[in-house]
Design a protein around this motif. Structure first.
Motif, PDB file in Angstrom:
ATOM      1  N   VAL A  87       0.852  -1.191   0.000  1.00  0.00           N
ATOM      2  CA  VAL A  87       0.000   0.000   0.000  1.00  0.00           C
ATOM      3  C   VAL A  87       0.887   1.240   0.000  1.00  0.00           C
ATOM      4  O   VAL A  87       0.661   2.197  -0.755  1.00  0.00           O
ATOM      5  CB  VAL A  87      -0.945   0.013   1.218  1.00  0.00           C
ATOM      6  N   ALA A  88       1.938   1.218   0.822  1.00  0.00           N
ATOM      7  CA  ALA A  88       2.879   2.345   0.878  1.00  0.00           C
ATOM      8  C   ALA A  88       3.603   2.529  -0.454  1.00  0.00           C
ATOM      9  O   ALA A  88       3.727   3.658  -0.953  1.00  0.00           O
ATOM     10  CB  ALA A  88       3.888   2.118   1.998  1.00  0.00           C
ATOM     11  N   PHE A  89       4.063   1.418  -1.053  1.00  0.00           N
ATOM     12  CA  PHE A  89       4.736   1.521  -2.348  1.00  0.00           C
ATOM     13  C   PHE A  89       3.804   2.075  -3.414  1.00  0.00           C
ATOM     14  O   PHE A  89       4.191   2.912  -4.236  1.00  0.00           O
ATOM     15  CB  PHE A  89       5.253   0.147  -2.797  1.00  0.00           C
ATOM     16  N   GLY A  90       2.563   1.588  -3.422  1.00  0.00           N
ATOM     17  CA  GLY A  90       1.589   2.041  -4.408  1.00  0.00           C
ATOM     18  C   GLY A  90       1.228   3.511  -4.249  1.00  0.00           C
ATOM     19  O   GLY A  90       0.883   4.184  -5.230  1.00  0.00           O
ATOM     20  N   MET A  91       1.292   4.013  -3.030  1.00  0.00           N
ATOM     21  CA  MET A  91       1.035   5.431  -2.790  1.00  0.00           C
ATOM     22  C   MET A  91       2.185   6.306  -3.277  1.00  0.00           C
ATOM     23  O   MET A  91       1.981   7.296  -3.983  1.00  0.00           O
ATOM     24  CB  MET A  91       0.813   5.671  -1.291  1.00  0.00           C
ATOM     25  N   ALA A  92       3.409   5.936  -2.901  1.00  0.00           N
ATOM     26  CA  ALA A  92       4.548   6.832  -3.097  1.00  0.00           C
ATOM     27  C   ALA A  92       5.182   6.742  -4.476  1.00  0.00           C
ATOM     28  O   ALA A  92       5.512   7.776  -5.081  1.00  0.00           O
ATOM     29  CB  ALA A  92       5.602   6.554  -2.033  1.00  0.00           C
ATOM     30  N   PHE A  93       5.377   5.526  -4.983  1.00  0.00           N
ATOM     31  CA  PHE A  93       6.163   5.360  -6.204  1.00  0.00           C
ATOM     32  C   PHE A  93       5.632   6.151  -7.403  1.00  0.00           C
ATOM     33  O   PHE A  93       6.421   6.811  -8.101  1.00  0.00           O
ATOM     34  CB  PHE A  93       6.282   3.877  -6.556  1.00  0.00           C
ATOM     35  N   PRO A  94       4.322   6.124  -7.708  1.00  0.00           N
ATOM     36  CA  PRO A  94       3.856   6.853  -8.897  1.00  0.00           C
ATOM     37  C   PRO A  94       4.097   8.354  -8.839  1.00  0.00           C
ATOM     38  O   PRO A  94       4.092   9.016  -9.880  1.00  0.00           O
ATOM     39  CB  PRO A  94       2.352   6.540  -8.925  1.00  0.00           C
ATOM     40  N   TYR A  95       4.295   8.907  -7.643  1.00  0.00           N
ATOM     41  CA  TYR A  95       4.435  10.356  -7.512  1.00  0.00           C
ATOM     42  C   TYR A  95       5.882  10.808  -7.345  1.00  0.00           C
ATOM     43  O   TYR A  95       6.135  12.009  -7.167  1.00  0.00           O
ATOM     44  CB  TYR A  95       3.594  10.841  -6.331  1.00  0.00           C
ATOM     45  N   LEU A  96       6.846   9.881  -7.404  1.00  0.00           N
ATOM     46  CA  LEU A  96       8.246  10.279  -7.294  1.00  0.00           C
ATOM     47  C   LEU A  96       8.658  11.204  -8.432  1.00  0.00           C
ATOM     48  O   LEU A  96       9.290  12.252  -8.219  1.00  0.00           O
ATOM     49  CB  LEU A  96       9.141   9.038  -7.265  1.00  0.00           C
ATOM     50  N   SER A  97       8.321  10.820  -9.669  1.00  0.00           N
ATOM     51  CA  SER A  97       8.693  11.649 -10.812  1.00  0.00           C
ATOM     52  C   SER A  97       7.954  12.978 -10.793  1.00  0.00           C
ATOM     53  O   SER A  97       8.502  14.019 -11.176  1.00  0.00           O
ATOM     54  CB  SER A  97       8.418  10.907 -12.127  1.00  0.00           C
ATOM     55  N   VAL A  98       6.699  12.951 -10.321  1.00  0.00           N
ATOM     56  CA  VAL A  98       5.928  14.190 -10.209  1.00  0.00           C
ATOM     57  C   VAL A  98       6.588  15.138  -9.209  1.00  0.00           C
ATOM     58  O   VAL A  98       6.714  16.350  -9.451  1.00  0.00           O
ATOM     59  CB  VAL A  98       4.472  13.888  -9.774  1.00  0.00           C
ATOM     60  N   TYR A  99       7.046  14.591  -8.086  1.00  0.00           N
ATOM     61  CA  TYR A  99       7.696  15.403  -7.065  1.00  0.00           C
ATOM     62  C   TYR A  99       9.027  15.959  -7.578  1.00  0.00           C
ATOM     63  O   TYR A  99       9.406  17.102  -7.277  1.00  0.00           O
ATOM     64  CB  TYR A  99       7.916  14.564  -5.808  1.00  0.00           C
ATOM     65  N   MET A 100       9.752  15.141  -8.356  1.00  0.00           N
ATOM     66  CA  MET A 100      11.004  15.611  -8.945  1.00  0.00           C
ATOM     67  C   MET A 100      10.754  16.825  -9.843  1.00  0.00           C
ATOM     68  O   MET A 100      11.489  17.829  -9.777  1.00  0.00           O
ATOM     69  CB  MET A 100      11.656  14.485  -9.752  1.00  0.00           C
ATOM     70  N   TYR A 154       8.221  18.810  -9.659  1.00  0.00           N
ATOM     71  CA  TYR A 154       7.768  19.875  -8.761  1.00  0.00           C
ATOM     72  C   TYR A 154       8.961  20.663  -8.210  1.00  0.00           C
ATOM     73  O   TYR A 154       8.888  21.882  -8.013  1.00  0.00           O
ATOM     74  CB  TYR A 154       6.960  19.248  -7.621  1.00  0.00           C
ATOM     75  N   LEU A 155      10.077  19.956  -8.010  1.00  0.00           N
ATOM     76  CA  LEU A 155      11.286  20.608  -7.507  1.00  0.00           C
ATOM     77  C   LEU A 155      12.156  21.180  -8.627  1.00  0.00           C
ATOM     78  O   LEU A 155      13.227  21.720  -8.364  1.00  0.00           O
ATOM     79  CB  LEU A 155      12.115  19.617  -6.689  1.00  0.00           C
ATOM     80  N   GLY A 156      11.697  21.020  -9.879  1.00  0.00           N
ATOM     81  CA  GLY A 156      12.408  21.623 -11.006  1.00  0.00           C
ATOM     82  C   GLY A 156      13.325  20.695 -11.763  1.00  0.00           C
ATOM     83  O   GLY A 156      14.226  21.166 -12.477  1.00  0.00           O
ATOM     84  N   ALA A 157      13.134  19.379 -11.659  1.00  0.00           N
ATOM     85  CA  ALA A 157      14.013  18.431 -12.332  1.00  0.00           C
ATOM     86  C   ALA A 157      13.742  18.378 -13.825  1.00  0.00           C
ATOM     87  O   ALA A 157      12.614  18.587 -14.280  1.00  0.00           O
ATOM     88  CB  ALA A 157      13.841  17.039 -11.734  1.00  0.00           C
ATOM     89  N   THR A 158      14.794  18.089 -14.598  1.00  0.00           N
ATOM     90  CA  THR A 158      14.643  17.829 -16.022  1.00  0.00           C
ATOM     91  C   THR A 158      14.177  16.388 -16.214  1.00  0.00           C
ATOM     92  O   THR A 158      14.231  15.573 -15.293  1.00  0.00           O
ATOM     93  CB  THR A 158      15.981  18.022 -16.750  1.00  0.00           C
ATOM     94  N   MET A 159      13.755  16.047 -17.431  1.00  0.00           N
ATOM     95  CA  MET A 159      13.347  14.674 -17.715  1.00  0.00           C
ATOM     96  C   MET A 159      14.520  13.710 -17.567  1.00  0.00           C
ATOM     97  O   MET A 159      14.345  12.559 -17.192  1.00  0.00           O
ATOM     98  CB  MET A 159      12.765  14.579 -19.128  1.00  0.00           C
ATOM     99  N   PHE A 160      15.725  14.186 -17.848  1.00  0.00           N
ATOM    100  CA  PHE A 160      16.911  13.344 -17.663  1.00  0.00           C
ATOM    101  C   PHE A 160      17.071  12.961 -16.197  1.00  0.00           C
ATOM    102  O   PHE A 160      17.337  11.808 -15.861  1.00  0.00           O
ATOM    103  CB  PHE A 160      18.155  14.076 -18.163  1.00  0.00           C
ATOM    104  N   MET A 161      16.876  13.947 -15.313  1.00  0.00           N
ATOM    105  CA  MET A 161      16.984  13.680 -13.873  1.00  0.00           C
ATOM    106  C   MET A 161      15.885  12.722 -13.417  1.00  0.00           C
ATOM    107  O   MET A 161      16.121  11.839 -12.585  1.00  0.00           O
ATOM    108  CB  MET A 161      16.889  14.985 -13.099  1.00  0.00           C
ATOM    109  N   VAL A 162      14.700  12.888 -13.974  1.00  0.00           N
ATOM    110  CA  VAL A 162      13.592  11.991 -13.632  1.00  0.00           C
ATOM    111  C   VAL A 162      13.947  10.559 -14.035  1.00  0.00           C
ATOM    112  O   VAL A 162      13.710   9.606 -13.285  1.00  0.00           O
ATOM    113  CB  VAL A 162      12.292  12.440 -14.322  1.00  0.00           C
TER     114      VAL A 162
END
Length: 411
Positions: A40-53, A55-63
């Motif tokens: 449940v924790a993995f399913g909550m957090a994992f899909p939003y890691l790239s979104v959070y990146m 949000y902090l200004g990451a490039t697609m390469f960093m994602v």
């Protein structure tokens, strides 16, 4: 007198057998609950890691580096942690340590201020979290002699937890924000670690980790300890060939899934991304136990070959399907091929590796999967810059090689 002693001994053996069965059943329930909460924790957090990146200004390469960094460190540390689990005869301790480590790094993520900090935390998750997977797979294999069925049961439970996490995560983000999501995920993983500690393991033959690590007198003692590693043995012969096929399959998987979210968004709309992944998880949860029983009956190799073919079929269909409703059907098929892969490969290792080396065997399996996900995203990212369709169809190359090599595996 002798007759009475024989009867008494028979009653004792029968009572001991019943106690072992009760302990195993209790362990199944505890581990299943722990892994459901963790997923449940993995399913909550994992899909939003790239979104959070982003949000902090990451490039697609960093994602993209998120996946590479996590799987690279996971590849490196999977086998050593599996060896330690076998050497200490400790499963639950390593599962708890891995789950708590991942939870800790998730809980710290809301306090990051740059994409690089998130990348560092994700890298550390791969390193310390890899303590969990080989011990987890080894413990499952020790709960039943029917490897396919027990892995099928747990894969269904874990995919159900992941699916629940997907839906809960979207609600948390909507009402509490993305930073709260990572904190809640971290707390759930701490809870999962606490639950798994309740598992009862047999203490016979267990060696303490401290005793293993302490400097021993003379070099011969160290050499004797190192010889406990079965890496060379496991990589020889048909098992080495098996691990190579797993690596190739996961290269294809990494090619596709590292860019699939972007493709789904462009092809079917942003709303379709979560739905398509949810359908895959649903298919895996519904079919896992049933497929596990079939593997016990007909053999792991046969279903592993079906799974490899299923990968190629699903990825080619994703490349040519333009209707979102047809894509839902492909997603259901894709979920089945994934659970079939996990069930058949785990069962194959459980059936071909001795109990004293089981965590090392499972650690190598997970390491090959992670290594494939280091190479695959690099290829997928490059080819998708040319065309998503070219990338998806090109996955048939590593999958075709894997299929031909897998045909040579013994039953």
């Amino acid at each position: 007198m002798k007759r009475e002693q024989a009867l008494l001994q028979g009653h004792r053996e029968k009572a001991s057998k019943h106690r072992r069965i009760r302990v195993k059943r209790r362990n199944v329930v505890i581990l299943a609950l722990s892994m459901f909460v963790a997923n449940v924790a993995f399913g909550m957090a994992f899909p939003y890691l790239s979104v959070y990146m982003q949000y902090l200004g990451a490039t697609m390469f960093m994602v993209g580096l998120l996946s590479v960094a996590f799987n690279l460190t996971s590849t490196v540390f999977q086998y050593p942690f599996g060896w330690l689990s076998d050497a200490t005869r400790n499963r639950k301790g390593f599962i708890a340590f891995g789950a708590a480590s991942i939870g800790l790094f998730y809980a710290v993520m809301p306090f990051t201020t740059s994409p690089l900090q998130v990348l560092v935390l994700r890298t550390l998750q791969g390193a310390f979290g890899s303590a969990m997977t080989p011990a987890h797979s080894a413990l499952i294999s020790e709960l039943s002699t029917k490897a396919g069925s027990i892995f099928g049961l747990f894969n269904s439970i874990e995919n159900a937890g992941y699916m629940v996490g997907n839906f809960v995560g979207s609600v948390v983000v909507e009402y509490l924000g993305i930073k709260s999501l990572f904190v809640i995920s971290g707390l759930l993983l701490f809870l999962s670690a606490g639950i798994v500690i309740l598992v009862r393991e047999r203490p016979a033959g267990r060696r303490g980790l401290i005793g293993m690590i302490l400097v021993q007198e003379g070099r011969e003692s160290w050499r004797a300890t190192v010889r406990g590693s079965s890496f060379v043995k496991l990589m020889r012969g048909h098992l080495g060939l098996f691990y190579l096929t797993v690596f190739l399959v996961m290269v294809a998987s990494g090619q596709f899934y590292s860019v699939s979210s972007v493709y789904f968004k462009r092809a079917f709309g942003e709303w379709s991304v979560g739905v398509l992944f949810g359908i895959e998880s649903l298919a895996a949860a519904l079919s896992g136990y049933f497929l596990g029983r079939l593997i016990d009956r007909y053999g792991a190799k046969r279903f592993y070959l079906v799974a490899i073919a299923g990968y190629a079929f699903a990825f080619v269909l994703y490349a040519i399907v333009r209707n979102v409703w047809l894509a839902f059907g492909v997603a259901f098929l894709s979920g089945i091929k994934w659970i079939l892969t996990i069930n058949s490969t785990s069962a194959y290792v459980a059936q071909n590796v001795g109990a004293s080396e089981r965590a090392q065997g499972m650690g190598l399996l997970n390491a090959m999967m992670s290594l494939g996900w280091v190479v695959g995203p690099l290829i997928g990212g490059y080819l998708s810059g040319i065309s998503f369709q070219v990338n998806f169809i090109s996955t048939t190359i590593p999958l075709g090689i894997a299929f031909l090599l897998a045909l040579r595996l013994p039953e």
